[in-house]
Structure formats: structure tokens, C-alpha cells
Design a protein around this motif. Structure first.
Motif, PDB file in Angstrom:
ATOM      1  N   SER A  10      -2.710  -8.898   2.016  1.00  0.00           N
ATOM      2  CA  SER A  10      -3.414  -7.803   2.690  1.00  0.00           C
ATOM      3  C   SER A  10      -2.456  -6.627   2.826  1.00  0.00           C
ATOM      4  N   ALA A  11      -3.024  -5.406   2.815  1.00  0.00           N
ATOM      5  CA  ALA A  11      -2.180  -4.213   2.934  1.00  0.00           C
ATOM      6  C   ALA A  11      -2.993  -3.079   3.542  1.00  0.00           C
ATOM      7  N   PHE A  12      -2.274  -2.173   4.187  1.00  0.00           N
ATOM      8  CA  PHE A  12      -2.906  -1.092   4.940  1.00  0.00           C
ATOM      9  C   PHE A  12      -2.305   0.248   4.555  1.00  0.00           C
ATOM     10  N   TYR A  13      -3.128   1.298   4.651  1.00  0.00           N
ATOM     11  CA  TYR A  13      -2.618   2.665   4.692  1.00  0.00           C
ATOM     12  C   TYR A  13      -2.797   3.116   6.135  1.00  0.00           C
ATOM     13  N   GLY A  41      -8.991  -1.148  -5.148  1.00  0.00           N
ATOM     14  CA  GLY A  41      -7.665  -1.628  -4.741  1.00  0.00           C
ATOM     15  C   GLY A  41      -6.683  -1.920  -5.863  1.00  0.00           C
ATOM     16  N   LYS A  42      -6.984  -1.474  -7.069  1.00  0.00           N
ATOM     17  CA  LYS A  42      -6.090  -1.788  -8.197  1.00  0.00           C
ATOM     18  C   LYS A  42      -4.726  -1.101  -8.037  1.00  0.00           C
ATOM     19  N   THR A  43      -4.773   0.211  -7.775  1.00  0.00           N
ATOM     20  CA  THR A  43      -3.504   0.940  -7.620  1.00  0.00           C
ATOM     21  C   THR A  43      -2.746   0.449  -6.399  1.00  0.00           C
ATOM     22  N   THR A  44      -3.470   0.141  -5.345  1.00  0.00           N
ATOM     23  CA  THR A  44      -2.813  -0.361  -4.137  1.00  0.00           C
ATOM     24  C   THR A  44      -2.114  -1.694  -4.418  1.00  0.00           C
ATOM     25  N   THR A  45      -2.762  -2.556  -5.191  1.00  0.00           N
ATOM     26  CA  THR A  45      -2.140  -3.835  -5.557  1.00  0.00           C
ATOM     27  C   THR A  45      -0.852  -3.583  -6.336  1.00  0.00           C
ATOM     28  N   ILE A  46      -0.905  -2.624  -7.254  1.00  0.00           N
ATOM     29  CA  ILE A  46       0.291  -2.291  -8.037  1.00  0.00           C
ATOM     30  C   ILE A  46       1.391  -1.739  -7.128  1.00  0.00           C
ATOM     31  N   LYS A  47       1.005  -0.901  -6.162  1.00  0.00           N
ATOM     32  CA  LYS A  47       2.007  -0.374  -5.230  1.00  0.00           C
ATOM     33  C   LYS A  47       2.676  -1.495  -4.449  1.00  0.00           C
ATOM     34  N   VAL A  48       1.882  -2.483  -4.068  1.00  0.00           N
ATOM     35  CA  VAL A  48       2.447  -3.614  -3.325  1.00  0.00           C
ATOM     36  C   VAL A  48       3.419  -4.400  -4.220  1.00  0.00           C
ATOM     37  N   ILE A  49       3.033  -4.599  -5.471  1.00  0.00           N
ATOM     38  CA  ILE A  49       3.909  -5.340  -6.388  1.00  0.00           C
ATOM     39  C   ILE A  49       5.233  -4.594  -6.571  1.00  0.00           C
ATOM     40  N   MET A  52       6.180  -0.130  -3.315  1.00  0.00           N
ATOM     41  CA  MET A  52       5.971   1.228  -2.825  1.00  0.00           C
ATOM     42  C   MET A  52       5.131   1.185  -1.563  1.00  0.00           C
ATOM     43  N   LEU A  53       4.484   0.072  -1.348  1.00  0.00           N
ATOM     44  CA  LEU A  53       3.703  -0.160  -0.140  1.00  0.00           C
ATOM     45  C   LEU A  53       3.974  -1.597   0.288  1.00  0.00           C
ATOM     46  N   LYS A  54       4.263  -1.773   1.582  1.00  0.00           N
ATOM     47  CA  LYS A  54       4.542  -3.132   2.052  1.00  0.00           C
ATOM     48  C   LYS A  54       3.241  -3.847   2.358  1.00  0.00           C
ATOM     49  N   HIS A  55       3.135  -5.080   1.946  1.00  0.00           N
ATOM     50  CA  HIS A  55       1.954  -5.841   2.329  1.00  0.00           C
ATOM     51  C   HIS A  55       2.145  -6.329   3.762  1.00  0.00           C
ATOM     52  N   ARG A  56       1.050  -6.626   4.413  1.00  0.00           N
ATOM     53  CA  ARG A  56       1.164  -7.080   5.796  1.00  0.00           C
ATOM     54  C   ARG A  56       0.974  -8.590   5.899  1.00  0.00           C
ATOM     55  N   GLY A  57       0.035  -9.100   5.127  1.00  0.00           N
ATOM     56  CA  GLY A  57      -0.171 -10.544   5.170  1.00  0.00           C
ATOM     57  C   GLY A  57      -0.098 -11.132   3.774  1.00  0.00           C
ATOM     58  N   GLY A  58       0.022 -12.446   3.699  1.00  0.00           N
ATOM     59  CA  GLY A  58       0.099 -13.100   2.408  1.00  0.00           C
ATOM     60  C   GLY A  58       1.494 -13.026   1.833  1.00  0.00           C
ATOM     61  N   ALA A  59       1.612 -13.324   0.556  1.00  0.00           N
ATOM     62  CA  ALA A  59       2.940 -13.386  -0.061  1.00  0.00           C
ATOM     63  C   ALA A  59       2.932 -12.753  -1.440  1.00  0.00           C
ATOM     64  N   VAL A  60       4.049 -12.068  -1.745  1.00  0.00           N
ATOM     65  CA  VAL A  60       4.269 -11.508  -3.076  1.00  0.00           C
ATOM     66  C   VAL A  60       5.559 -12.124  -3.592  1.00  0.00           C
ATOM     67  N   MET A  61       5.450 -12.873  -4.681  1.00  0.00           N
ATOM     68  CA  MET A  61       6.615 -13.610  -5.154  1.00  0.00           C
ATOM     69  C   MET A  61       6.938 -13.319  -6.605  1.00  0.00           C
ATOM     70  N   LEU A  62       8.216 -13.093  -6.834  1.00  0.00           N
ATOM     71  CA  LEU A  62       8.713 -12.914  -8.183  1.00  0.00           C
ATOM     72  C   LEU A  62       9.645 -14.083  -8.454  1.00  0.00           C
ATOM     73  N   ASP A  66      10.219 -14.691  -2.417  1.00  0.00           N
ATOM     74  CA  ASP A  66       9.370 -13.820  -1.619  1.00  0.00           C
ATOM     75  C   ASP A  66       9.968 -12.402  -1.565  1.00  0.00           C
ATOM     76  N   MET A  67       9.175 -11.416  -2.007  1.00  0.00           N
ATOM     77  CA  MET A  67       9.688 -10.046  -2.066  1.00  0.00           C
ATOM     78  C   MET A  67       9.448  -9.269  -0.769  1.00  0.00           C
ATOM     79  N   ALA A  68       8.992  -9.950   0.282  1.00  0.00           N
ATOM     80  CA  ALA A  68       8.527  -9.264   1.501  1.00  0.00           C
ATOM     81  C   ALA A  68       9.495  -8.201   2.016  1.00  0.00           C
TER      82      ALA A  68
END
Ligand code: ATP
Length: 229
Positions: A10-13, A41-49, A52-62, A66-68
Motif C-alpha cells: 500500500s502507498a499514499f500521496y 496505479g502503474k506509475t505509483t507502483t514503479i515509484k515504489v519499486i 521514489m515513493l515509500k510504501h506504507r504497508g506490505g513488502a518490497v523485496m529485491l 526488504d527494501m523498506a
């Protein structure tokens, strides 16, 4: 283990929530299409990856990490090569300077980019601002390749380009897949071209990943519901 994995992100502006529940994975050497209508939400997903934008919930992993808490420069070092929507080359730098500005050590050098996109080589000394839209997109891809990424991310890969130039960009993406085994995440409006080049697709609908799979499993009902205008 997947190279890149988003789980229930999940992510917010500011106060407004743009991503509610996005899950996707990209494995080594895969091309995955990120699809959905405008504003889903495609560009927003890319920003999170790209952090450029921090996600608030869930996990982003490379690579399972965890890239949090990573800042965006660390994401770039970790091998995320972004070709942003609108290309955003440095207008008053030459083609060569644009490429050198993003260079990081690896197999992709100025010479290799010029071999891959001969038109950029022919225009090496020209200011980026004087290039056609298609050439600017080649330059944007060249810049991302010069970072020697592990993952190439293209947001609106062929937006605003003439059909013949679009074909060249699709051919280039196909060639990268075939010849280099680069992992690629691509956003574009053309389902036909995406289904040719991508191994799988993920569909976003109002900030949620609502479908994922091979294109042979994308039936007309889902296509109309999620991608129709
Ligand atoms: P498009 O194809 O139009 O680029 P998209 O699928 O990439 O669409 P996003 O740009 O990720 O969609 O937008 C997702 C949601 O977030 C939209 O409701 C959009 O209005 C909102 N949004 C995007 N950028 C911002 C921002 N900087 N501030 C506030 N809201 C934003």
C-alpha cells in the motif's frame, strides 16, 4: 526466489491512498507487463519499486531483501534502471553526455549502447532536445542501460510515438530479452505488443493487483473489464 517481489503493498500521496494491495513478482530473465487503465496505479507502483515513493504497508523485496528503508540512490545502485514516463533526458546535454552521466561500470558501455541503437551513435554530439520522440526514447533506454541494471523498468514504453518508431522500441525490448536475459517490467497501452514480448502480465485496478498470469489466460471478459475504455 524472485528477483523482485511486491507483497500486498500500500502507498499514499499525503493523505490520499493510491495503492491498496499490490502484489507482483519478476523473476530473472522475465518480461512482465504491468497493465491497467489510466490512474490505476502503474506509475505509483514503479515509484515504489524505485524508492521514489515509500510504501506504507506490505513488502518490497529485491533478491529477498526488504527494501523498506532503502533510499532511492541505493535502489539505483542495486540495479534498477528506470525509463521514466516522458523520458526526461537532460535536454541541453548531448546524447553522449546524457549517456555518460548515468554510466556505472558493467557490460553496457557507450560503444555497446551505440551498437544497440545506431541512431544514437549517429547523433552522439547532438543535444537531446533536438532529437525526435523516438530517438529520445532510445536515449532514455540507453541511459537506463548505462546504469548496468539488473531490472529495466519502462513506464509507457511507446507513448506518443509514431507506429514505425513504436515497432523499433518493441524490437529493441525483444532483443534485450533474447540477447541479454535482462529482467524487464514494462508499462504500455498496447496489449497486442505486450502479449508478444512479455511472459506474463499483471493488471492493476484502483490500486489493487486484480489479475496476473500468461496472456493466453486473459479472456475477453477480463480484458474488457480491466483494460477496456
Ligand atoms: P497513467 O496511465 O494515467 O499514468 P497510472 O496507472 O500510472 O496512470 P498513477 O499515476 O500511479 O496511475 O496514479 C494512481 C493514482 O494516484 C491516481 O488516482 C492519481 O490521481 C494518484 N496520483 C498520482 N500521482 C499523484 C501525486 N503526485 N499526488 C497525488 N495523487 C497522485
Amino acid at each position: 526466489m524472485s528477483l523482485l517481489r511486491l507483497e500486498h503493498v500500500s502507498a499514499f500521496y499525503g493523505p490520499s491512498q493510491a495503492l491498496f494491495d499490490v502484489s507482483l513478482r519478476l523473476d530473472q530473465g522475465e518480461v512482465v507487463a504491468l497493465m491497467g487503465r489510466n490512474g490505476m496505479g502503474k506509475t505509483t507502483t514503479i515509484k515504489v519499486i524505485c524508492r521514489m515513493l515509500k510504501h506504507r504497508g506490505g513488502a518490497v523485496m529485491l533478491d529477498g531483501q526488504d527494501m523498506a528503508r532503502w533510499p532511492s540512490y541505493r535502489a539505483a545502485r542495486a540495479g534498477l534502471g528506470l525509463v521514466p514516463e516522458g523520458r526526461r533526458c537532460f535536454p541541453n546535454l548531448s546524447v553522449r553526455e546524457n549517456l555518460i552521466a548515468s554510466a556505472r561500470p558493467g557490460d553496457w558501455t557507450l560503444r555497446r549502447v551505440f551498437d544497440f541503437f545506431p541512431r544514437l551513435g549517429e547523433r552522439a554530439g547532438q543535444m537531446a532536445v533536438s532529437l525526435s520522440g523516438g530517438e529520445q526514447q532510445m536515449l532514455a533506454i540507453g541511459r537506463a542501460l548505462m546504469t548496468n541494471p539488473r531490472i529495466l523498468i519502462l513506464d509507457e514504453a511507446t507513448e506518443g510515438l509514431a507506429p514505425v518508431i513504436r515497432n523499433e522500441i518493441w524490437a529493441a525490448i525483444g532483443q534485450l530479452k533474447r540477447d541479454t536475459g535482462l529482467s524487464i517490467l514494462v508499462v504500455d497501452k498496447s496489449l497486442k505488443e505486450l502479449s508478444r514480448v512479455a511472459d506474463r502480465g499483471v493488471i492493476l485496478e484502483r490500486g489493487r493487483s486484480v489479475w496476473g498470469g500468461g496472456f493466453d489466460r486473459l479472456d475477453a471478459e477480463k480484458r474488457d473489464r480491466y483494460l477496456g475504455v
